[in-house]
Design a protein around this motif. Structure first.
Motif, mmCIF file in Angstrom:
data_model
loop_
_atom_site.group_PDB
_atom_site.id
_atom_site.type_symbol
_atom_site.label_atom_id
_atom_site.label_comp_id
_atom_site.label_asym_id
_atom_site.label_seq_id
_atom_site.Cartn_x
_atom_site.Cartn_y
_atom_site.Cartn_z
ATOM 1 N N GLU A 123 -16.687 1.494 13.194
ATOM 2 C CA GLU A 123 -17.107 2.784 12.659
ATOM 3 C C GLU A 123 -17.673 2.701 11.249
ATOM 4 N N VAL A 124 -17.301 1.665 10.501
ATOM 5 C CA VAL A 124 -17.750 1.582 9.103
ATOM 6 C C VAL A 124 -18.838 0.541 8.886
ATOM 7 N N ASP A 125 -19.304 -0.126 9.949
ATOM 8 C CA ASP A 125 -20.304 -1.174 9.750
ATOM 9 C C ASP A 125 -21.581 -0.622 9.137
ATOM 10 N N HIS A 126 -21.940 0.631 9.486
ATOM 11 C CA HIS A 126 -23.145 1.221 8.905
ATOM 12 C C HIS A 126 -22.947 1.501 7.418
ATOM 13 N N LEU A 127 -21.699 1.824 6.994
ATOM 14 C CA LEU A 127 -21.430 2.013 5.573
ATOM 15 C C LEU A 127 -21.545 0.701 4.819
ATOM 16 N N VAL A 128 -21.097 -0.388 5.438
ATOM 17 C CA VAL A 128 -21.236 -1.712 4.816
ATOM 18 C C VAL A 128 -22.709 -2.030 4.623
ATOM 19 N N PHE A 129 -23.503 -1.739 5.654
ATOM 20 C CA PHE A 129 -24.941 -1.995 5.573
ATOM 21 C C PHE A 129 -25.586 -1.167 4.456
ATOM 22 N N LEU A 130 -25.244 0.131 4.387
ATOM 23 C CA LEU A 130 -25.799 0.988 3.339
ATOM 24 C C LEU A 130 -25.336 0.548 1.954
ATOM 25 N N PHE A 131 -24.089 0.139 1.836
ATOM 26 C CA PHE A 131 -23.550 -0.288 0.544
ATOM 27 C C PHE A 131 -24.264 -1.542 0.047
ATOM 28 N N VAL A 132 -24.417 -2.531 0.925
ATOM 29 C CA VAL A 132 -25.106 -3.772 0.540
ATOM 30 C C VAL A 132 -26.558 -3.472 0.182
ATOM 31 N N GLY A 133 -27.199 -2.604 0.968
ATOM 32 C CA GLY A 133 -28.569 -2.215 0.649
ATOM 33 C C GLY A 133 -28.666 -1.529 -0.706
ATOM 34 N N THR A 134 -27.653 -0.718 -1.029
ATOM 35 C CA THR A 134 -27.616 -0.034 -2.318
ATOM 36 C C THR A 134 -27.502 -1.029 -3.463
ATOM 37 N N ILE A 135 -26.670 -2.057 -3.295
ATOM 38 C CA ILE A 135 -26.512 -3.090 -4.329
ATOM 39 C C ILE A 135 -27.847 -3.767 -4.611
ATOM 40 N N PHE A 136 -28.528 -4.185 -3.551
ATOM 41 C CA PHE A 136 -29.811 -4.881 -3.728
ATOM 42 C C PHE A 136 -30.863 -3.940 -4.316
#
Length: 343
Positions: A123-136
């Motif tokens: 359920e949170v994999d999309h949040l991980v993806f958005l978070f990593v994208g935000t960092i970059f």
């Protein structure tokens, strides 16, 4: 609200509403946990936006760019945990029906915990993806803004240096001309002093802004030409034409002036046939600017190239994809054609 602020506000709203507009996985509003799942995703996006601000404002300049990688990595990991666990703790702690019906047994409970963890990460994999994208993205954007800031400061320093380089001899010569008028009690003395005063006021006050009224810029050029004509008398044929409505339009200061100054610097020689033509016109929001001068002097060409290079960089900075500059440099003539979309 400016266009930039409106664009940022729209982007923030769309990002927050992403779970509704573009859900990471299909959700049926009739399901009992629909609103909890939706709230969980919206809160996760909100936390990501907050971390984007913290990362951009504090962590990147204070830690990452100071090469404090361990502290930066720890705080990024801590931020990720908050983004993942806080929404889960508030809205995602419900268990699926098949889990609730499982009998209590050590092995069964172990299996249940495994499925809970598996469900959590699904359920949170999309949040991980958005978070990593935000960092970059925040790191890329910060570096881009820093490079833009450095470039702006460099151009401002070059512009200030250019002002100092352009005017000393001209100012001294103009003052000498005014002095000569005063000695002869010429009627032009008062008018020349007034023009010179307006010229200096613009140079010392208005030209340090990012944008000035176009009519002020044109008047500044007009004053410069009048001062040059009073100083040079009849040793050069000067034509200056301006057409169009310049009211309520703005332009970056001294964008046009470098080419005008360049024409007088390299197009005037008492021993040769000197000729300068300057045309400024505006049609709706397009500015057309032309400078022509006969080449009568080849001294200090390098300093002229520096001034033109600086102006080209400022044009790229202030009017990207909104201007065309054509320079024709021959043995007998130097011609500049510049068009700027002022919108």
């Amino acid at each position: 609200m400016s266009k930039r602020k409106l664009l940022i506000f729209t982007g923030v709203v769309l990002f927050l509403l992403q779970p509704v507009l573009l859900p990471a996985f299909p959700m049926d509003s009739s399901e009992p946990h629909y609103f909890k799942d939706l709230s969980e995703n919206i809160l996760g996006n909100l936390l990501i936006l907050i971390f984007f601000y913290i990362n951009y404002t504090y962590l990147i300049p204070g830690l990452l760019f100071q090469k404090k990688y361990l502290q930066y990595g720890f705080l990024v990991f801590l931020g990720l945990m908050v983004v993942l666990l806080l929404p889960w703790a508030l809205f995602g702690s419900h268990a699926p029906p098949d889990f609730a019906q499982l009998p209590f047994h050590p092995r069964t409970r172990e299996k249940t915990m495994f499925h809970r963890i598996q469900l959590f990460f699904s359920e949170v994999d999309h949040l991980v993806f958005l978070f990593v994208g935000t960092i970059f993205f925040s790191t890329f954007w910060f570096e881009r803004m820093q490079n833009q800031k450095i470039k702006n400061e460099k151009l401002q320093a070059e512009l200030s240096h250019l002002k100092l380089q352009i005017h000393p001899h001209f100012l001294f010569n103009t003052l000498n001309s005014i002095y000569a008028f005063a000695i002869k009690k010429d009627d032009k003395t008062a008018d020349t002093v007034l023009v010179f005063s307006d010229f200096m006021r613009y140079l010392l006050q208005d030209s340090y802004q990012n944008e000035v009224l176009l009519e002020k810029e044109v008047q500044y050029i007009s004053n410069y030409i009048e001062l040059q004509k009073s100083r040079l008398r009849n040793s050069v044929a000067v034509e200056f034409e301006k057409t169009g409505d310049f009211d309520n339009k703005k332009i970056a200061p001294l964008i046009l002036f470098t080419f005008v100054e360049n024409a007088f610097k390299y197009g005037v020689n008492p021993d040769e046939n000197s000729e300068i033509k300057i045309e400024i016109s505006i049609q709706e929001n397009e500015l057309n600017f032309m400078v022509f001068n006969r080449v009568v002097s080849a001294k200090n060409i390098e300093s002229s190239n520096i001034g033109i290079k600086n102006t080209k960089e400022r044009l790229m900075l202030y009017y990207p994809q909104k201007h065309t500059l054509e320079i024709k440099e021959g043995q007998k003539a130097f011609i500049v054609n510049l068009k700027i979309n002022l919108l």
